[in-house]
Design a protein around this motif. Structure first.
Motif, PDB file in Angstrom:
ATOM      1  N   ALA A 114      17.773 154.833  35.053  1.00 30.33           N
ATOM      2  CA  ALA A 114      18.568 153.727  35.598  1.00 30.33           C
ATOM      3  C   ALA A 114      19.091 152.760  34.549  1.00 30.33           C
ATOM      4  N   TRP A 115      19.476 153.274  33.380  1.00 31.89           N
ATOM      5  CA  TRP A 115      20.169 152.468  32.379  1.00 31.89           C
ATOM      6  C   TRP A 115      21.669 152.619  32.609  1.00 31.89           C
ATOM      7  N   HIS A 116      22.393 151.561  32.347  1.00 29.09           N
ATOM      8  CA  HIS A 116      23.842 151.546  32.523  1.00 29.09           C
ATOM      9  C   HIS A 116      24.456 150.968  31.254  1.00 29.09           C
ATOM     10  N   VAL A 127      26.097 141.358  36.384  1.00 29.64           N
ATOM     11  CA  VAL A 127      25.167 142.405  36.791  1.00 29.64           C
ATOM     12  C   VAL A 127      23.779 141.832  37.063  1.00 29.64           C
ATOM     13  N   THR A 128      23.024 142.579  37.841  1.00 32.03           N
ATOM     14  CA  THR A 128      21.619 142.291  38.066  1.00 32.03           C
ATOM     15  C   THR A 128      20.829 143.328  37.281  1.00 32.03           C
ATOM     16  N   HIS A 129      19.821 142.878  36.556  1.00 27.38           N
ATOM     17  CA  HIS A 129      19.049 143.793  35.710  1.00 27.38           C
ATOM     18  C   HIS A 129      17.564 143.554  35.888  1.00 27.38           C
ATOM     19  N   THR A 130      16.775 144.532  35.458  1.00 25.75           N
ATOM     20  CA  THR A 130      15.326 144.352  35.498  1.00 25.75           C
ATOM     21  C   THR A 130      14.902 143.479  34.326  1.00 25.75           C
ATOM     22  N   ARG A 148      19.410 147.728  32.525  1.00 25.73           N
ATOM     23  CA  ARG A 148      18.611 148.613  33.361  1.00 25.73           C
ATOM     24  C   ARG A 148      18.454 148.007  34.749  1.00 25.73           C
ATOM     25  N   THR A 149      18.508 148.883  35.743  1.00 23.44           N
ATOM     26  CA  THR A 149      18.256 148.444  37.112  1.00 23.44           C
ATOM     27  C   THR A 149      17.020 149.131  37.637  1.00 23.44           C
TER      28      THR A 149
END
Length: 156
Positions: A114-116, A127-130, A148-149
């Protein structure tokens, strides 16, 4: 249902241990390579050890890396810089999609899914990320957003 829940928990623990091992390996690689690069800089030789910079004129040293925003451990940031430099050095002409794909695949394989990655000279994003999974930086005039999400398993 309890068996399925226990199996999911076991798989989650296994994946977590794999990610932790990959992080340790990546951090060790970054430390080792940065030590070698520093030694090469002090000796004044390029990667091939010939003493000449070649046509790129020491591209690694002349590339201006700037962190624009980060919520990521330094070791992961260094890995992103290193990977981006390697890809940029291998391309005669900038290919944004190839750079983005390479960074995404590298981080997916080292640190889990889940890396972008978004690459370009001009783009907007929100964006929303971890937690600990966001890096926005530039190399020369190329801007790179890597984040990353969270991934949740579907309960069927």
């Amino acid at each position: 249902m309890e068996d399925a829940s226990a199996e999911l928990e076991r798989r989650s623990q296994y994946l977590t241990s794999l990610i932790q091992r990959a992080r340790v390996r990546a951090e060790d690689d970054v430390e080792e390579k940065s030590g070698r690069l520093e030694a090469e800089r002090q000796q004044g030789v390029d990667k091939k050890g010939t003493g000449d910079r070649g046509s790129r004129e020491g591209a690694e040293e002349t590339q201006d890396v700037r962190v624009r925003a980060a919520d990521m451990p330094v070791a992961l940031q260094e890995r992103a810089f290193q990977c981006a430099r390697e890809v940029l050095d291998s391309m005669p002409k900038l290919d944004n999609k190839r750079l983005a794909l390479t960074l995404k695949k590298e981080f997916d394989s080292l640190y889990g899914p889940a890396w972008h990655c978004i690459v370009g000279r001009s783009f907007g994003s929100y964006v929303t990320h971890t937690l600990g999974g966001f890096l926005y930086f530039s190399i020369d005039k190329v801007y790179i957003l890597l984040f990353r999400t969270a991934v949740k398993t579907l309960g069927h």
